[in-house]
Motif scaffolding. Structure first.
Motif, PDB file in Angstrom:
ATOM      1  N   ASN A   1       0.798  -1.230   0.000  1.00 35.84           N
ATOM      2  CA  ASN A   1       0.000   0.000   0.000  1.00 35.84           C
ATOM      3  C   ASN A   1       0.830   1.279   0.000  1.00 35.84           C
ATOM      4  O   ASN A   1       0.264   2.366  -0.074  1.00 35.84           O
ATOM      5  CB  ASN A   1      -0.940   0.004   1.208  1.00 35.84           C
ATOM      6  CG  ASN A   1      -1.879  -1.174   1.187  1.00 35.84           C
ATOM      7  OD1 ASN A   1      -2.286  -1.640   0.129  1.00 35.84           O
ATOM      8  ND2 ASN A   1      -2.219  -1.682   2.357  1.00 35.84           N
TER       9      ASN A   1
ATOM     10  N   GLN B   1       2.329   2.585   2.501  1.00 32.28           N
ATOM     11  CA  GLN B   1       2.066   3.305   3.746  1.00 32.28           C
ATOM     12  C   GLN B   1       3.257   3.174   4.698  1.00 32.28           C
ATOM     13  O   GLN B   1       3.905   2.134   4.727  1.00 32.28           O
ATOM     14  CB  GLN B   1       0.836   2.713   4.419  1.00 32.28           C
ATOM     15  CG  GLN B   1      -0.388   2.678   3.550  1.00 32.28           C
ATOM     16  CD  GLN B   1      -1.295   3.853   3.790  1.00 32.28           C
ATOM     17  OE1 GLN B   1      -1.361   4.347   4.893  1.00 32.28           O
ATOM     18  NE2 GLN B   1      -1.982   4.288   2.765  1.00 32.28           N
TER      19      GLN B   1
ATOM     20  N   ASN C   1      -5.122  -9.321  -0.454  1.00 31.34           N
ATOM     21  CA  ASN C   1      -3.975  -9.270  -1.352  1.00 31.34           C
ATOM     22  C   ASN C   1      -3.477 -10.651  -1.760  1.00 31.34           C
ATOM     23  O   ASN C   1      -2.530 -10.756  -2.526  1.00 31.34           O
ATOM     24  CB  ASN C   1      -2.823  -8.487  -0.692  1.00 31.34           C
ATOM     25  CG  ASN C   1      -3.114  -7.016  -0.631  1.00 31.34           C
ATOM     26  OD1 ASN C   1      -3.472  -6.418  -1.639  1.00 31.34           O
ATOM     27  ND2 ASN C   1      -2.993  -6.440   0.538  1.00 31.34           N
TER      28      ASN C   1
END
Length: 142
Positions: A65, A67, A138
């Motif tokens: 992601n 992040q 995922n």
């Protein structure tokens, strides 16, 4: 006494695993697989083994992601994390999701310790289940 909090890297043991076992490797997937498999094979998931699972799961989702891993990411850690984006974690995602659920299950030392803090127990379980859901989503590909 080490740091302790409901998020994965609020815990010193998870941070130690990240710094000592994952970050030194450009490709940490073998270490992650061992952590997941050990938790799934154990009759009782010990504290350190549980933290290894959670740290590994958080790294996979962070790489996927883009992040940050925590609020205090260093430039070196950002560069390492961004380098992971090219790796395919799909083969580990389902395994990691199952391992996360073992860590917050009844046969887990982490779960037992969190049960002593009723105020934070549900937040911790929610965070772990969120990791498991994120990995499961995922698992069909990167």
């Amino acid at each position: 006494m080490g740091a302790w909090g409901a998020r994965v890297f609020d815990d010193d043991t998870a941070l130690d695993f990240l710094e000592e076992q994952l970050i030194p490797r450009a490709d940490p997937r073998v270490v992650m697989r061992k952590a997941f498999e050990a938790a799934l094979a154990a009759d009782y998931v010990e504290y350190d083994a549980g933290q290894a699972v959670l740290a590994s799961a958080a790294v996979i989702l962070s790489a996927k992601n883009g992040q940050p891993l925590d609020d205090d990411e260093t430039e070196a850690r950002v560069a390492w994390r961004e380098g992971l984006a090219a790796l395919d974690f799909a083969a580990l995602a389902e395994l990691g999701s199952k391992a996360c659920l073992r860590v917050c299950g009844k046969s887990s030392e982490l779960r037992e310790l969190w049960e002593e803090d009723a105020d934070l127990l549900s937040a911790w379980i929610g965070n772990v289940e969120s990791l498991a859901r994120g990995l499961k989503q995922n698992s069909s590909g990167q």
